[in-house]
Design an enzyme around this catalytic site. Structure first.
Site, mmCIF file in Angstrom:
data_model
loop_
_atom_site.group_PDB
_atom_site.id
_atom_site.type_symbol
_atom_site.label_atom_id
_atom_site.label_comp_id
_atom_site.label_asym_id
_atom_site.label_seq_id
_atom_site.Cartn_x
_atom_site.Cartn_y
_atom_site.Cartn_z
ATOM 1 N N LYS A 95 16.253 25.436 26.181
ATOM 2 C CA LYS A 95 15.392 26.480 25.590
ATOM 3 C C LYS A 95 13.942 26.131 25.915
ATOM 4 O O LYS A 95 13.532 24.975 25.748
ATOM 5 C CB LYS A 95 15.621 26.506 24.077
ATOM 6 C CG LYS A 95 14.895 27.612 23.328
ATOM 7 C CD LYS A 95 15.266 27.555 21.840
ATOM 8 C CE LYS A 95 14.655 28.675 21.032
ATOM 9 N NZ LYS A 95 15.057 28.606 19.599
ATOM 10 N N SER A 171 16.469 33.042 17.951
ATOM 11 C CA SER A 171 15.597 33.002 19.108
ATOM 12 C C SER A 171 16.199 32.275 20.313
ATOM 13 O O SER A 171 15.697 32.438 21.419
ATOM 14 C CB SER A 171 14.282 32.323 18.733
ATOM 15 O OG SER A 171 14.514 30.981 18.350
ATOM 16 N N SER A 195 18.482 30.332 14.415
ATOM 17 C CA SER A 195 18.189 30.610 15.830
ATOM 18 C C SER A 195 19.161 29.995 16.831
ATOM 19 O O SER A 195 19.100 30.311 18.015
ATOM 20 C CB SER A 195 16.776 30.154 16.175
ATOM 21 O OG SER A 195 15.853 31.123 15.761
#
Lengths: 528, 106
Positions: A95, A171, A195
């Site tokens: 990420k 996210s 997330s």
């Protein structure tokens, strides 16, 4: 079937014993990325083409050179009979909220689009040391602020591999989508309100938020420092356990990383659920729908398919020997999102003050008179709407005159949320649970654009995951079926502090119990 | 129902946050702030005894889990110039900060 359809565990074994080379695996990964990913996210991207709408767009930055170098090193070690790590030759995506030395580390924000990290985050460093191949950085909501990945400054934002017209969640949307589409075998995500677990549920993969402090936050661009947890995204529970076992443990560079021993997650994986007490709570079998005009909330039943999938999971675990405990009271669940609206914003505002156009990152191109004007212009141009909203709210609710009413109250409500879990898991308590079983999300993946912009409704996508962040406890989301639109449904298990072992055991037991279920044979649309 | 964040308060917050806004952006942000505050007001219904402490974190931060302070030893950084090179403006290895607003004293 390609190499990317194997699990990370199997691939690492095959690389370790010389059946496969790491370079072969890497090439399979790059081939898959080429086939399904489409253009990488970029700033100021124009209109999406029809082709863009069919692709996954998980990646912002591919680091193929870095991965080739790592792969050749692994292959050399195997050839010369040296010991290689437990993730030898396993392609991973990261990420883009983690620093990886020498690579752009953007937080999906214009503010950091030109930032090249001068050091590597601890969890990434540990993955690389274990032989993983770092494919690159994957997309997310700007600074992780969202539940759909749509707020990224790097467009096209990631789309759901099961239906590219829908969001992957967020996210960690790029993480979940890259694993679901077989572009990476593992991905490193972060979970501040859900997330990791929410996108894992939306994309039909496994995602774990470890206990707060189980994995070091060193090198993670901070959002809510008391809530942020790095954790694994994988296609099955064994892979998630393997990945966490590599990353977990104390770190001299993060004083909040717990310096306690990490159990052998793989050794206990097949321990089963016999005798395990697994709870169901009425407060997690309902959903809260906010009315933005009045602030009132409607309590509604869960969508029937999600309710059924959760109860089906309970039955499957019961058949394996777990004792299902019903009606576990979790009365403060409903306050999770309102408290999060306050606490996370205060922490975000504090963390975002460092981005000022002086030391690194974006600085305005326009003229300015003095430092203050430079700050204003830089931050106005560099931050998107979501970071701006969080800063403004954080400043308001922590201001001296409002803090008692908002921030201090929210922190005390957080104690109540924690006390719900303490009571449920108390070995001497009425329910003395080993784990709580809940749905991961109130809905399956929603359509792109449908919710984006309504920040209240978007935040409520995390209503079933955020209590674990307030409490700090670990949680896992595992695939639990498909709805009538063919979209994945996620099942969540929550356990006491540092009891990730319980979650892996129960998740694995459920996986084994449903191994031959029809829904497990369905592949994401982009792979059909 | 009147808005909690009035246009005047919004301007003040924007100033504190060191931002500037286009009018259309401001309207959206102010609306979302007010909607979020309506959701936050749900917390007012929570009965809070005076003995409920604020929790700045969930998991207890006990002596057992702390790794303790590092030795205070000097460690060389292997790439200081790479780090400096990321600053928008440097001179002789110093980061240049634009003029700080100030008043000359008589």
């Amino acid at each position: 079937m390609t190499l990317m359809d194997f699990s990370a565990f199997i691939v690492a074994q095959k690389v370790q014993n010389g059946e496969l080379t790491a370079v072969e695996v890497l090439e399979a990964a790059l081939e898959r990325i080429k086939a399904v990913d489409g253009v990488p996210g970029e700033l100021d991207y124009g209109e999406l083409t029809e082709e863009d709408r069919q692709k996954v767009h998980a990646f912002i930055t591919l680091t193929a050179d870095r991965a080739y170098e790592q792969a050749r090193k692994v292959d050399h070690q195997v050839k010369s009979g040296e010991t290689v790590g437990p993730l030898a030759g396993v392609p991973v995506s990261i990420k883009d909220i983690f620093c990886v030395k020498g690579t752009p580390s953007t937080a999906a924000s214009r503010m950091l689009a030109n930032f090249i990290a001068p050091y590597t985050a601890t969890p990434v460093e540990r993955l690389e040391a274990a032989g993983a191949l770092t494919l690159g950085k994957v997309n997310l909501d700007e600074y992780t602020y969202g539940s759909s990945t749509e707020s990224s400054a790097f467009q096209p934002s990631t789309r759901n591999p099961w239906d590219p017209g829908r969001v992957p969640g967020g996210s960690s949307g790029g993480s979940a989508a890259s694993v679901a589409a077989g572009e990476a075998l593992l991905s490193l995500g972060t979970d501040t309100a859900g997330s990791i677990r929410q996108p894992a549920a939306f994309c039909g993969v496994v995602g774990m938020k470890p206990t707060y402090g189980r994995v070091s936050r060193y090198g993670l661009i901070a959002f809510g420092s008391s809530l942020d947890c790095p954790g694994p995204v994988a296609r099955d529970v064994r892979d998630a356990a393997l990945m966490l076992s590599v990353m977990a443990g104390g770190d001299q560079r993060d004083s909040t990383a717990a310096a306690i021993p990490v159990p052998d997650y793989l050794a206990s994986l097949e321990g089963g659920v016999k005798g395990m007490r697994i709870g169901l709570s009425p407060e997690y079998m309902q959903i809260t729908i906010p009315n933005p005009e009045t602030g009132e909330v409607d309590i509604q039943p869960l969508p029937e398919e999600i309710r059924r999938a959760t109860l089906h999971a309970a039955e499957a675990l019961a058949k394996k020997g777990a004792e299902i405990v019903e009606n576990v009271p979790m009365p403060n669940t409903i306050y999770g999102i309102p408290a999060y609206f306050v606490i996370s914003r205060v922490e975000a505002a504090s963390n975002l003050h460092r981005f000022d156009g002086v030391k690194y990152g974006y600085r305005t191109d326009s003229d300015f008179e003095d430092l203050k004007e430079m700050y204003r212009k830089t931050r106005a141009e560099g931050f998107g709407l979501q970071p701006k909203l969080r800063i403004l709210m954080g400043m308001y609710v922590s201001a001296a005159q409002y803090s008692e009413q908002y921030y201090q109250r929210a922190l005390r409500v957080r104690s109540l949320i924690r006390s719900d879990f303490e009571a449920a898991f108390d070995p001497k308590g009425a329910t003395h649970l080993d784990a709580l079983l809940t749905p991961t999300t109130p809905t399956t993946a929603f359509r792109m654009v449908d919710i984006y912009g309504d920040t209240v409704l978007m935040q409520y996508a995390d209503q079933l995951t955020v209590p674990a962040n307030h409490a700090g406890i670990p949680g896992i989301s595992v695939p639990g079926g498909l709805d009538s639109d063919g979209l994945p449904i996620g099942i969540q298990l929550l356990a006491p502090d540092y009891h990730e072992t319980t979650l892996f055991q129960a998740g694995y037991a459920f996986e084994q119990a449903t191994l031959n279920a029809d829904w497990r044979k369905v592949k994401p649309e982009v792979l059909r | 129902m009147t808005d909690e964040i009035t246009p005047e308060l919004f301007e003040h917050l924007v100033d504190l946050a060191a931002f500037a806004f286009y009018p259309t952006e401001a309207e959206y942000l102010r609306k979302e702030l007010n909607n979020q505050l309506k959701a936050i007001h749900l917390l007012e219904a929570v009965p809070l005894d005076s003995n409920i402490p604020p929790a700045s974190h969930g998991v207890p931060y006990t002596a057992q889990i702390r790794s303790g302070l590092r030795e205070d030893t000097w460690e060389p950084c292997d790439n200081p110039d790479e780090i400096l090179a990321q600053a928008p403006q440097i001179e002789d290895r110093y980061i240049i900060v634009p003029d700080i607003p100030h008043t000359e004293l008589e």
